[in-house]
Design an enzyme around this catalytic site. Structure first.
Site, PDB file in Angstrom:
ATOM      1  N   ASP A  46       6.535 -16.191  16.381  1.00  0.00           N
ATOM      2  CA  ASP A  46       5.777 -15.237  17.190  1.00  0.00           C
ATOM      3  C   ASP A  46       5.770 -13.910  16.457  1.00  0.00           C
ATOM      4  O   ASP A  46       6.547 -13.695  15.517  1.00  0.00           O
ATOM      5  CB  ASP A  46       6.449 -15.087  18.570  1.00  0.00           C
ATOM      6  CG  ASP A  46       5.697 -14.091  19.445  1.00  0.00           C
ATOM      7  OD1 ASP A  46       4.459 -14.188  19.536  1.00  0.00           O
ATOM      8  OD2 ASP A  46       6.341 -13.182  20.004  1.00  0.00           O
ATOM      9  N   SER A  47       4.935 -12.996  16.918  1.00  0.00           N
ATOM     10  CA  SER A  47       4.911 -11.654  16.342  1.00  0.00           C
ATOM     11  C   SER A  47       6.212 -10.903  16.649  1.00  0.00           C
ATOM     12  O   SER A  47       6.523  -9.921  15.991  1.00  0.00           O
ATOM     13  CB  SER A  47       3.723 -10.884  16.906  1.00  0.00           C
ATOM     14  OG  SER A  47       3.773 -10.906  18.320  1.00  0.00           O
TER      15      SER A  47
ATOM     16  N   CYS B 200       2.677 -17.416  19.378  1.00  0.00           N
ATOM     17  CA  CYS B 200       1.879 -16.201  19.567  1.00  0.00           C
ATOM     18  C   CYS B 200       0.420 -16.572  19.858  1.00  0.00           C
ATOM     19  O   CYS B 200      -0.220 -17.277  19.074  1.00  0.00           O
ATOM     20  CB  CYS B 200       1.958 -15.377  18.290  1.00  0.00           C
ATOM     21  SG  CYS B 200       1.038 -13.845  18.352  1.00  0.00           S
TER      22      CYS B 200
ATOM     23  N   GLU C  33       8.055  -4.839  27.311  1.00  0.00           N
ATOM     24  CA  GLU C  33       9.138  -4.520  26.359  1.00  0.00           C
ATOM     25  C   GLU C  33       9.941  -3.306  26.804  1.00  0.00           C
ATOM     26  O   GLU C  33      11.087  -3.126  26.412  1.00  0.00           O
ATOM     27  CB  GLU C  33       8.557  -4.347  24.950  1.00  0.00           C
ATOM     28  CG  GLU C  33       7.945  -5.653  24.484  1.00  0.00           C
ATOM     29  CD  GLU C  33       7.925  -5.864  22.984  1.00  0.00           C
ATOM     30  OE1 GLU C  33       8.377  -4.982  22.242  1.00  0.00           O
ATOM     31  OE2 GLU C  33       7.428  -6.929  22.576  1.00  0.00           O
TER      32      GLU C  33
ATOM     33  N   CYS D 260      -1.075 -14.668  26.668  1.00  0.00           N
ATOM     34  CA  CYS D 260      -0.240 -13.804  25.828  1.00  0.00           C
ATOM     35  C   CYS D 260       1.212 -14.131  26.148  1.00  0.00           C
ATOM     36  O   CYS D 260       1.548 -14.384  27.316  1.00  0.00           O
ATOM     37  CB  CYS D 260      -0.533 -12.338  26.130  1.00  0.00           C
ATOM     38  SG  CYS D 260       0.565 -11.186  25.280  1.00  0.00           S
TER      39      CYS D 260
ATOM     40  N   HIS E 235       3.809 -12.458  26.530  1.00  0.00           N
ATOM     41  CA  HIS E 235       4.573 -11.612  27.443  1.00  0.00           C
ATOM     42  C   HIS E 235       4.189 -11.796  28.915  1.00  0.00           C
ATOM     43  O   HIS E 235       4.942 -11.423  29.803  1.00  0.00           O
ATOM     44  CB  HIS E 235       4.358 -10.138  27.102  1.00  0.00           C
ATOM     45  CG  HIS E 235       4.971  -9.711  25.814  1.00  0.00           C
ATOM     46  ND1 HIS E 235       4.648 -10.295  24.611  1.00  0.00           N
ATOM     47  CD2 HIS E 235       5.883  -8.746  25.533  1.00  0.00           C
ATOM     48  CE1 HIS E 235       5.331  -9.702  23.640  1.00  0.00           C
ATOM     49  NE2 HIS E 235       6.093  -8.763  24.176  1.00  0.00           N
TER      50      HIS E 235
END
Ligand code: DGL
Length: 273
Positions: free
Chosen positions: A12-13, A75, A154, A193, A195
């Site tokens: 993932d990023s 991702c 985050e 996504c 998140h």
């Protein structure tokens, strides 16, 4: 090492892909995993397709050199714009992204009108739209970028523990992005996504009604299980372990992994490109 004992590579990023790793571990508790988060170059969602393809190709080549038996592109942005580059670098190792499994889950649910939310790069690629219309010809697809969701997660502003005011900011952002779709006949919403599963409750409230929320991470985990079973590569016994690597700031990664996803890495290695 026996074939089945080789790890599943996941990249993932950054740390968002841990939601995908968590889904994979639920679906495949015996498997070993090696997770890479490109924390030096995150976010991918605001970068050009060329940059994301380059980063994804480099990471893939490195994971393949670690002896993985299959690769999961956790991702959504990389799955949208870089799957070709990943496959080229994977040297025959099977690759699963999160877009096609999300689209298959939509088809299986019998949905017709779907809202996809993701990063700016994912939405501008229209990769979900193409996959969804392939899976359900005639499907009505709307794609919407929600770029503030990643930093809000985050920052820990999805968790009620950080206080009502923090969560209120996130609710306000969700209202701003999503309330216009309320009552417009959408039967499904895809969390496009890494998140967004962490904001599922807030997102569901913002779109209102009885919308079926599809988590691409869950769908991808089931697809990986099918792929490994077909290839005879499932690990037959034992309890699986996970190794973690990032390209920068391993301590921040470990702290957020534990706070946001409840995964507590014992050690986080650093691999720079
Ligand atoms: N992992 C990215 C995705 O799923 C979100 C974070 C980023 O922009 O890099 O699209």
């Amino acid at each position: 090492m026996k074939k089945g004992d080789r790890p599943i590579g996941v990249f993932d990023s950054g740390l968002g892909g841990l939601t995908v790793l968590a889904a994979l571990r639920r679906a495949l508790p015996r498997e070993n995993f090696i997770y890479f988060g490109d924390t030096a170059r995150v976010p991918y969602g605001t970068k050009s397709p060329e940059a994301v393809r380059q980063f994804s190709g480099e990471i893939t080549a490195w994971l393949v050199s670690k002896g993985i038996k299959t690769l999961v592109v956790a991702c959504n942005t990389a799955s949208s714009v870089a799957l070709d580059a990943v496959r080229a670098a994977a040297r025959g190792v099977e690759v699963t992204g999160v877009i096609e499994p999300g689209a298959s889950a939509f088809a299986a649910s019998g949905g017709r009108k779907v809202l996809v939310i993701g990063t700016a790069a994912t939405v501008s690629s229209r990769a979900y739209g193409r996959a969804l219309r392939r899976a359900v010809p005639g499907a009505l697809v709307t794609e919407r970028a929600c770029p503030l969701f990643v930093p809000l997660v985050e920052e820990g502003w999805s968790a009620p523990a950080r206080g009502r005011r923090a969560a209120a900011v996130t609710r306000l952002a969700a209202e701003e992005y999503l309330s216009r779709y309320r009552g417009k006949g959408y039967d499904s919403l895809i969390l496009g996504c890494t998140h967004y599963p962490l904001l599922k409750g807030i997102i569901a409230r913002a779109v209102g009604g009885k919308i079926n929320i599809i988590d691409s991470a869950e769908a991808a985990a089931l697809e990986v299980r099918r792929t490994l079973a077909r290839a005879g590569l499932l690990r037959p016994s034992g309890s699986g372990r996970a190794e973690f690597f990032v390209s920068d700031a391993p301590r921040r990664f470990a702290a957020l992994a534990s706070a946001l996803v409840g995964i507590k890495p014992r050690r986080v290695g650093v691999k720079r490109f």
